[in-house]
Design a protein around this motif. Structure first.
Motif, PDB file in Angstrom:
ATOM      1  N   THR A  59     -29.388 -12.345   9.159  1.00  0.00           N
ATOM      2  CA  THR A  59     -29.291 -11.694   7.864  1.00  0.00           C
ATOM      3  C   THR A  59     -28.000 -11.978   7.117  1.00  0.00           C
ATOM      4  OG1 THR A  59     -29.342  -9.557   6.706  1.00  0.00           O
ATOM      5  CG2 THR A  59     -28.415  -9.558   8.919  1.00  0.00           C
ATOM      6  N   ASP A  60     -28.161 -12.162   5.812  1.00  0.00           N
ATOM      7  CA  ASP A  60     -27.014 -12.252   4.918  1.00  0.00           C
ATOM      8  C   ASP A  60     -26.307 -10.900   4.911  1.00  0.00           C
ATOM      9  OD1 ASP A  60     -25.252 -13.213   3.044  1.00  0.00           O
ATOM     10  OD2 ASP A  60     -26.640 -13.094   1.360  1.00  0.00           O
ATOM     11  N   ILE A  61     -25.040 -10.904   4.531  1.00  0.00           N
ATOM     12  CA  ILE A  61     -24.288  -9.648   4.461  1.00  0.00           C
ATOM     13  C   ILE A  61     -24.451  -9.004   3.087  1.00  0.00           C
ATOM     14  CG2 ILE A  61     -22.019  -8.569   4.664  1.00  0.00           C
ATOM     15  CD1 ILE A  61     -21.204 -10.849   6.528  1.00  0.00           C
ATOM     16  N   LYS A  62     -24.250  -9.780   2.047  1.00  0.00           N
ATOM     17  CA  LYS A  62     -24.349  -9.263   0.682  1.00  0.00           C
ATOM     18  C   LYS A  62     -25.770  -9.466   0.156  1.00  0.00           C
ATOM     19  CE  LYS A  62     -19.494 -10.107  -0.549  1.00  0.00           C
ATOM     20  NZ  LYS A  62     -18.589 -10.843  -1.468  1.00  0.00           N
ATOM     21  N   MET A  63     -26.485  -8.359  -0.014  1.00  0.00           N
ATOM     22  CA  MET A  63     -27.843  -8.405  -0.558  1.00  0.00           C
ATOM     23  C   MET A  63     -28.044  -7.233  -1.508  1.00  0.00           C
ATOM     24  SD  MET A  63     -30.286  -9.514   2.677  1.00  0.00           S
ATOM     25  CE  MET A  63     -29.798  -8.126   3.721  1.00  0.00           C
ATOM     26  N   PRO A  64     -29.001  -7.351  -2.442  1.00  0.00           N
ATOM     27  CA  PRO A  64     -29.273  -6.250  -3.369  1.00  0.00           C
ATOM     28  C   PRO A  64     -30.014  -5.094  -2.698  1.00  0.00           C
ATOM     29  CG  PRO A  64     -30.799  -8.057  -3.738  1.00  0.00           C
ATOM     30  CD  PRO A  64     -29.791  -8.548  -2.743  1.00  0.00           C
ATOM     31  N   LYS A  65     -30.024  -3.960  -3.380  1.00  0.00           N
ATOM     32  CA  LYS A  65     -30.712  -2.723  -2.967  1.00  0.00           C
ATOM     33  C   LYS A  65     -30.069  -2.088  -1.738  1.00  0.00           C
ATOM     34  CE  LYS A  65     -35.136  -3.920  -5.066  1.00  0.00           C
ATOM     35  NZ  LYS A  65     -36.612  -3.999  -4.899  1.00  0.00           N
ATOM     36  N   MET A  66     -29.822  -2.868  -0.718  1.00  0.00           N
ATOM     37  CA  MET A  66     -29.062  -2.410   0.453  1.00  0.00           C
ATOM     38  C   MET A  66     -28.454  -3.629   1.117  1.00  0.00           C
ATOM     39  SD  MET A  66     -30.302  -0.414   3.902  1.00  0.00           S
ATOM     40  CE  MET A  66     -30.748   1.087   3.016  1.00  0.00           C
ATOM     41  N   ASP A  67     -27.154  -3.576   1.420  1.00  0.00           N
ATOM     42  CA  ASP A  67     -26.512  -4.752   2.013  1.00  0.00           C
ATOM     43  C   ASP A  67     -26.846  -4.879   3.497  1.00  0.00           C
ATOM     44  OD1 ASP A  67     -24.813  -3.019   3.440  1.00  0.00           O
ATOM     45  OD2 ASP A  67     -23.195  -3.187   1.981  1.00  0.00           O
ATOM     46  N   GLY A  68     -26.438  -6.017   4.057  1.00  0.00           N
ATOM     47  CA  GLY A  68     -26.734  -6.279   5.454  1.00  0.00           C
ATOM     48  C   GLY A  68     -26.048  -5.334   6.412  1.00  0.00           C
ATOM     49  N   ILE A  69     -24.912  -4.789   6.012  1.00  0.00           N
ATOM     50  CA  ILE A  69     -24.169  -3.877   6.889  1.00  0.00           C
ATOM     51  C   ILE A  69     -24.946  -2.589   7.112  1.00  0.00           C
ATOM     52  CG2 ILE A  69     -22.038  -2.553   7.151  1.00  0.00           C
ATOM     53  CD1 ILE A  69     -20.719  -4.755   5.327  1.00  0.00           C
ATOM     54  N   GLU A  70     -25.377  -1.954   6.029  1.00  0.00           N
ATOM     55  CA  GLU A  70     -26.121  -0.702   6.153  1.00  0.00           C
ATOM     56  C   GLU A  70     -27.478  -0.936   6.794  1.00  0.00           C
ATOM     57  OE1 GLU A  70     -27.013   3.247   6.179  1.00  0.00           O
ATOM     58  OE2 GLU A  70     -25.076   2.256   5.860  1.00  0.00           O
ATOM     59  N   ALA A  71     -28.132  -2.036   6.433  1.00  0.00           N
ATOM     60  CA  ALA A  71     -29.429  -2.348   7.044  1.00  0.00           C
ATOM     61  C   ALA A  71     -29.282  -2.546   8.548  1.00  0.00           C
ATOM     62  CB  ALA A  71     -30.023  -3.600   6.401  1.00  0.00           C
ATOM     63  N   THR A  72     -28.233  -3.258   8.951  1.00  0.00           N
ATOM     64  CA  THR A  72     -27.979  -3.478  10.381  1.00  0.00           C
ATOM     65  C   THR A  72     -27.721  -2.169  11.095  1.00  0.00           C
ATOM     66  OG1 THR A  72     -27.117  -5.720  10.031  1.00  0.00           O
ATOM     67  CG2 THR A  72     -26.411  -4.579  12.031  1.00  0.00           C
ATOM     68  N   ARG A  73     -26.935  -1.309  10.480  1.00  0.00           N
ATOM     69  CA  ARG A  73     -26.623  -0.012  11.087  1.00  0.00           C
ATOM     70  C   ARG A  73     -27.899   0.791  11.342  1.00  0.00           C
ATOM     71  NH1 ARG A  73     -23.163   1.410   7.646  1.00  0.00           N
ATOM     72  NH2 ARG A  73     -21.336   0.771   8.832  1.00  0.00           N
ATOM     73  N   ARG A  74     -28.786   0.810  10.364  1.00  0.00           N
ATOM     74  CA  ARG A  74     -30.016   1.587  10.510  1.00  0.00           C
ATOM     75  C   ARG A  74     -30.964   0.961  11.520  1.00  0.00           C
ATOM     76  NH1 ARG A  74     -31.651   3.952   4.516  1.00  0.00           N
ATOM     77  NH2 ARG A  74     -29.534   4.464   3.821  1.00  0.00           N
ATOM     78  N   ILE A  75     -31.070  -0.355  11.498  1.00  0.00           N
ATOM     79  CA  ILE A  75     -31.933  -1.044  12.463  1.00  0.00           C
ATOM     80  C   ILE A  75     -31.412  -0.853  13.880  1.00  0.00           C
ATOM     81  CG2 ILE A  75     -32.676  -3.334  13.255  1.00  0.00           C
ATOM     82  CD1 ILE A  75     -32.757  -4.113  10.216  1.00  0.00           C
TER      83      ILE A  75
END
Length: 224
Positions: A59-75
């Protein structure tokens, strides 16, 4: 390919379609890999990860709607067995650390070659950390000072011989193979042998892995 080797299911996330297509084309040529989904933002990545249950996420880090950091944390909170590999630009070192602290187990520069991407996927699939071979000394130190620590606790210096410890410390001080050989009065071939054993014992893939492991376990102390 060994018929018993499991297929590694991969999800790719990046908001640039051209980059996703290129990465998908490259990885699809590997018989052991299966691209099961593509996402263009963090929210979509979370949904697709839940639906497809991949082994690996690139996954890219900078993405729209939700970045890769928050998405990774939740996953990671929902399914820590999924191995997340961050895809970064050369000037995103602080964001790489944020990704690792969020639950990623590896990172790559977007400019990494095919061999390194495949190596990273296989390494993280086996639950070992992967540090991009282009890792700067500054980033390696920053990682060791972060909350990221994928290693088992315990006295790890006992895993290594006194000569291996010496080689590890010289590697951490950025000496070349020839310079290490001169210092320990051994041939370059012997030093490479020590290095191979060290990498194997650490489950590391490159110099960055040796440095981060050594500092995290107190084998080497950064001079300040």
């Amino acid at each position: 390919m060994n018929e018993e080797q499991p297929i590694i299911k991969i999800v790719i996330a990046d908001d640039h379609e051209v980059f996703r297509d290129g990465l998908k084309l490259m990885l699809s040529k590997e018989k052991a890999f299966s691209i099961v989904a593509e996402a263009e933002n963090g929210l979509e990545l979370i949904r697709l990860s839940d639906e497809t249950e991949p082994d690996i996420i690139l996954t890219d880090i900078k993405m729209p709607k939700m970045d890769g950091i928050e998405a990774t944390r939740r996953i990671h909170d929902q399914n820590p067995s999924i191995g997340v590999i961050a895809l970064s630009m050369f000037n995103e070192e602080s964001l790489v650390v944020d990704m690792l602290e969020a639950g990623a187990l590896g990172y790559l520069l977007k400019s990494s070659d095919k061999a390194e991407i495949i190596d990273a996927v296989n390494t993280v699939y086996h639950h070992h950390p992967y540090y991009c071979k282009s890792t700067s000394a500054r980033l390696a130190i920053t990682i060791t000072e972060s909350r990221f620590n994928p290693y088992n606790s315990g006295v790890h210096s006992s895993l290594f011989s006194s000569k291996e410890i010496e080689v590890i410390r010289l590697i951490c001080e950025e000496y070349s193979t020839k310079e290490i050989g001169d210092k320990i009065f051994q041939s370059m071939r012997t030093v490479e042998g020590y290095r191979a054993k060290i990498l194997d014992k650490m489950n590391a893939r490159n110099t960055a892995g040796i440095v981060i492991y050594a500092i995290k376990h107190g084998i080497y102390e950064v001079k300040k």
